[in-house]
Design an enzyme around this catalytic site. Structure first.
Site, mmCIF file in Angstrom:
data_model
loop_
_atom_site.group_PDB
_atom_site.id
_atom_site.type_symbol
_atom_site.label_atom_id
_atom_site.label_comp_id
_atom_site.label_asym_id
_atom_site.label_seq_id
_atom_site.Cartn_x
_atom_site.Cartn_y
_atom_site.Cartn_z
ATOM 1 N N ARG A 229 0.834 -1.214 0.000
ATOM 2 C CA ARG A 229 0.000 0.000 0.000
ATOM 3 C C ARG A 229 0.870 1.266 0.000
ATOM 4 O O ARG A 229 0.941 1.987 -0.987
ATOM 5 C CB ARG A 229 -0.947 -0.036 1.209
ATOM 6 C CG ARG A 229 -2.024 1.020 1.200
ATOM 7 C CD ARG A 229 -1.577 2.376 1.642
ATOM 8 N NE ARG A 229 -0.986 2.407 2.962
ATOM 9 C CZ ARG A 229 -0.386 3.488 3.468
ATOM 10 N NH1 ARG A 229 -0.327 4.602 2.780
ATOM 11 N NH2 ARG A 229 0.161 3.456 4.673
ATOM 12 N N HIS B 240 5.323 4.457 12.694
ATOM 13 C CA HIS B 240 5.369 4.387 11.231
ATOM 14 C C HIS B 240 6.368 5.449 10.756
ATOM 15 O O HIS B 240 6.014 6.622 10.628
ATOM 16 C CB HIS B 240 3.942 4.669 10.719
ATOM 17 C CG HIS B 240 3.753 4.674 9.246
ATOM 18 N ND1 HIS B 240 3.098 3.664 8.568
ATOM 19 C CD2 HIS B 240 4.086 5.578 8.298
ATOM 20 C CE1 HIS B 240 3.028 3.951 7.285
ATOM 21 N NE2 HIS B 240 3.626 5.119 7.087
ATOM 22 N N CYS C 112 4.189 9.265 0.377
ATOM 23 C CA CYS C 112 2.811 9.678 0.137
ATOM 24 C C CYS C 112 2.806 10.675 -1.007
ATOM 25 O O CYS C 112 3.546 11.656 -0.963
ATOM 26 C CB CYS C 112 2.238 10.296 1.414
ATOM 27 S SG CYS C 112 0.617 11.018 1.154
HETATM 28 P P1 HMG Z 1 -12.723 14.678 -2.785
HETATM 29 O O1 HMG Z 1 -12.349 15.057 -4.183
HETATM 30 O O2 HMG Z 1 -12.969 15.767 -1.785
HETATM 31 O O3 HMG Z 1 -13.963 13.660 -2.729
HETATM 32 O O4 HMG Z 1 -11.580 13.716 -2.241
HETATM 33 P P2 HMG Z 1 -15.359 13.646 -3.383
HETATM 34 O O5 HMG Z 1 -16.278 12.980 -2.419
HETATM 35 O O6 HMG Z 1 -15.720 15.024 -3.918
HETATM 36 O O7 HMG Z 1 -15.175 12.652 -4.635
HETATM 37 C C1 HMG Z 1 -14.393 12.958 -5.760
HETATM 38 C C2 HMG Z 1 -14.497 11.796 -6.735
HETATM 39 O O8 HMG Z 1 -13.838 10.650 -6.175
HETATM 40 C C3 HMG Z 1 -15.941 11.345 -7.009
HETATM 41 O O9 HMG Z 1 -15.940 10.780 -8.316
HETATM 42 C C4 HMG Z 1 -16.142 10.240 -5.994
HETATM 43 O O10 HMG Z 1 -17.119 9.295 -6.391
HETATM 44 C C5 HMG Z 1 -14.779 9.590 -5.984
HETATM 45 P P3 HMG Z 1 -16.680 11.587 -9.530
HETATM 46 O O11 HMG Z 1 -18.071 11.808 -9.083
HETATM 47 O O12 HMG Z 1 -15.895 12.871 -9.685
HETATM 48 O O13 HMG Z 1 -16.540 10.617 -10.676
HETATM 49 N N1 HMG Z 1 -14.494 8.969 -4.692
HETATM 50 C C6 HMG Z 1 -14.071 7.716 -4.546
HETATM 51 N N2 HMG Z 1 -13.821 6.736 -5.428
HETATM 52 C C7 HMG Z 1 -13.385 5.558 -4.916
HETATM 53 N N3 HMG Z 1 -13.170 5.325 -3.602
HETATM 54 C C8 HMG Z 1 -13.432 6.284 -2.704
HETATM 55 C C9 HMG Z 1 -13.887 7.544 -3.154
HETATM 56 N N4 HMG Z 1 -14.204 8.685 -2.539
HETATM 57 C C10 HMG Z 1 -14.585 9.547 -3.470
HETATM 58 N N5 HMG Z 1 -13.205 6.052 -1.404
HETATM 59 C C11 HMG Z 1 -10.932 11.857 -0.880
HETATM 60 C C12 HMG Z 1 -11.613 13.207 -0.912
HETATM 61 C C13 HMG Z 1 -10.726 11.485 0.573
HETATM 62 C C14 HMG Z 1 -11.778 10.814 -1.586
HETATM 63 C C15 HMG Z 1 -9.549 11.982 -1.601
HETATM 64 O O14 HMG Z 1 -8.874 13.088 -1.083
HETATM 65 C C16 HMG Z 1 -8.673 10.762 -1.465
HETATM 66 O O15 HMG Z 1 -9.016 9.706 -1.974
HETATM 67 N N6 HMG Z 1 -7.518 10.901 -0.802
HETATM 68 C C17 HMG Z 1 -6.607 9.806 -0.548
HETATM 69 C C18 HMG Z 1 -5.187 10.285 -0.535
HETATM 70 C C19 HMG Z 1 -4.273 9.117 -0.219
HETATM 71 O O16 HMG Z 1 -4.600 7.971 -0.438
HETATM 72 N N7 HMG Z 1 -3.079 9.426 0.294
HETATM 73 C C20 HMG Z 1 -2.108 8.401 0.635
HETATM 74 C C21 HMG Z 1 -2.498 7.623 1.843
HETATM 75 S S1 HMG Z 1 -2.147 8.457 3.372
HETATM 76 C C22 HMG Z 1 -0.476 8.096 3.683
HETATM 77 O O17 HMG Z 1 0.200 7.583 2.837
HETATM 78 C C23 HMG Z 1 0.087 8.377 5.050
HETATM 79 C C24 HMG Z 1 0.266 7.103 5.886
HETATM 80 O O18 HMG Z 1 1.145 6.203 5.244
HETATM 81 C C25 HMG Z 1 0.829 7.466 7.276
HETATM 82 C C26 HMG Z 1 2.064 8.348 7.214
HETATM 83 O O19 HMG Z 1 3.011 8.027 6.498
HETATM 84 O O20 HMG Z 1 2.042 9.350 7.925
HETATM 85 C C27 HMG Z 1 -1.065 6.387 6.106
HETATM 86 MG MG MG Z 2 3.293 6.318 5.250
#
Ligand code: HMG
Ligand code: MG
Length: 303
Positions: free
Chosen positions: A19, A211, A244
């Protein structure tokens, strides 16, 4: 008294490579290779392997195939395969895939929350509340991540008090464990200890995990410092993959190989076979074509 008695006798590793690692690869990795990676990791003795993310593919195209990945891997009964879920949409997709554990992910930095999940910290906690309620109804376990616990690429310093406050709220939402993320590898050992101490005012040690990204080569030193406090759950990533896409300058997590080498050298049991993990690291490099950042993976086991 042996030195080992100062540290936990057993440490649980949470492998986040499929992931955290693959979400940040520039080249898109074919779905069948992601599946093979997880299946290979499942043969190493690991008991927790974060499989994928049910996030928006507009935001993270690398995780677009989450459903196919999750439903195609050979899941073993003794291993948990958590997935990231940002909202109810993601939860419903995860439920349809048969997921039994999710991870919600928030931030101690307001600026990073906006960049990563497009909402304020308060809005994110409201969102997580409905996700957690529904997940608990479905008997799905919940892990909580807090990002930027030791610094943020956009706002700089982050207060340990803010981290502790969010950790408490995530526990109250039903998380069984909080993983404290140094998302951009900014922290150093004494800062890490100070942050953990602050969080301990709100959440007991048994519910904490760490982490560390290794951007500045501090991950193992930080982990050692946290082990001294009694931390016994550590996230790591095969071949040191990771980062990220919304954290400018974040590089890979601590490599699973390097972490295992250190832990086993300290007589800390993990139940994981380092030689097998090194082989998977070679697959990451030669099969998936990703850069292998593990020092131990390159050197082999020399003692
Ligand atoms: P948004 O644009 O505000 O959301 O994003 P929305 O509700 O307006 O939806 C936008 C579009 O995405 C829509 O599609 C939704 O249907 C779709 P459209 O109508 O335009 O065709 N959508 C989805 N599709 C599939 N699965 C879903 C989903 N939600 C909405 N769950 C949102 C808000 C949270 C969705 C977006 O910002 C997002 O997906 N962010 C994820 C970012 C991410 O994954 N970052 C990496 C992980 S975090 C990390 O790595 C840190 C960690 O490792 C810890 C550390 O290191 O500190 C965990
Ligand atoms: Mg991370």
């Amino acid at each position: 008294m042996t030195y080992a008695t100062l540290f936990p006798a057993h440490v649980k590793l949470v492998e986040v490579g499929p992931r955290d690692g693959l979400q940040n690869e520039r080249n898109s990795i074919p779905t069948h290779q992601k599946i093979e990676l997880i299946n290979r990791l499942s043969e190493t003795g690991l008991t927790a392997i974060e499989a994928t993310s049910f996030v928006s593919s507009k935001w993270v195209p690398q995780m677009e195939d989450a459903l196919e990945v999750f439903t195609s891997i050979e899941r073993k009964s003794q291993i948990t395969y958590p997935v990231l879920v940002p909202n109810l949409n993601g939860l419903e997709r995860a439920v349809s895939a048969g997921v039994t554990e999710i991870a919600i992910f928030g931030s101690a930095s307001e600026a990073f929350s906006q960049k990563n999940i497009n909402c304020t910290i308060t809005e994110s906690l409201e969102r997580f509340q409905s996700v957690c309620l529904r997940a608990l109804q479905k008997n799905i376990k919940i892990r909580g991540y807090i990002s930027c616990t030791l610094g943020c690429p956009y706002q700089g310093a982050v207060s340990a008090h803010a981290v502790a406050n969010i950790a408490r709220q995530m526990i109250d939402l039903g998380c069984y464990e909080i993983s404290l993320g140094d998302t951009i590898g900014a922290g150093t050992p004494l800062q890490a200890k100070k942050m953990i101490h602050a969080v301990l005012d709100e959440v007991p040690m048994e519910q904490l995990a760490i982490h560390f990204h290794d951007t500045r080569g501090q991950a193992l030193a930080n982990i050692y410092a946290c082990l001294e406090l009694g931390i016994s759950v550590i996230d790591s990533s095969i071949a040191g993959l990771g980062g990220c896409p919304y954290a400018k300058g974040a590089s890979g997590n601590v490599a699973t190989e390097d972490l295992l080498y250190m832990l086993h050298g300290m007589n800390i049991d993990t139940g994981v076979n380092l030689a097998k993990v090194i082989e998977v690291g070679h697959f990451v490099q030669n099969g998936l074509g990703c850069q292998n950042r593990s020092k131990v993976g390159q050197a082999g086991i020399t003692q």
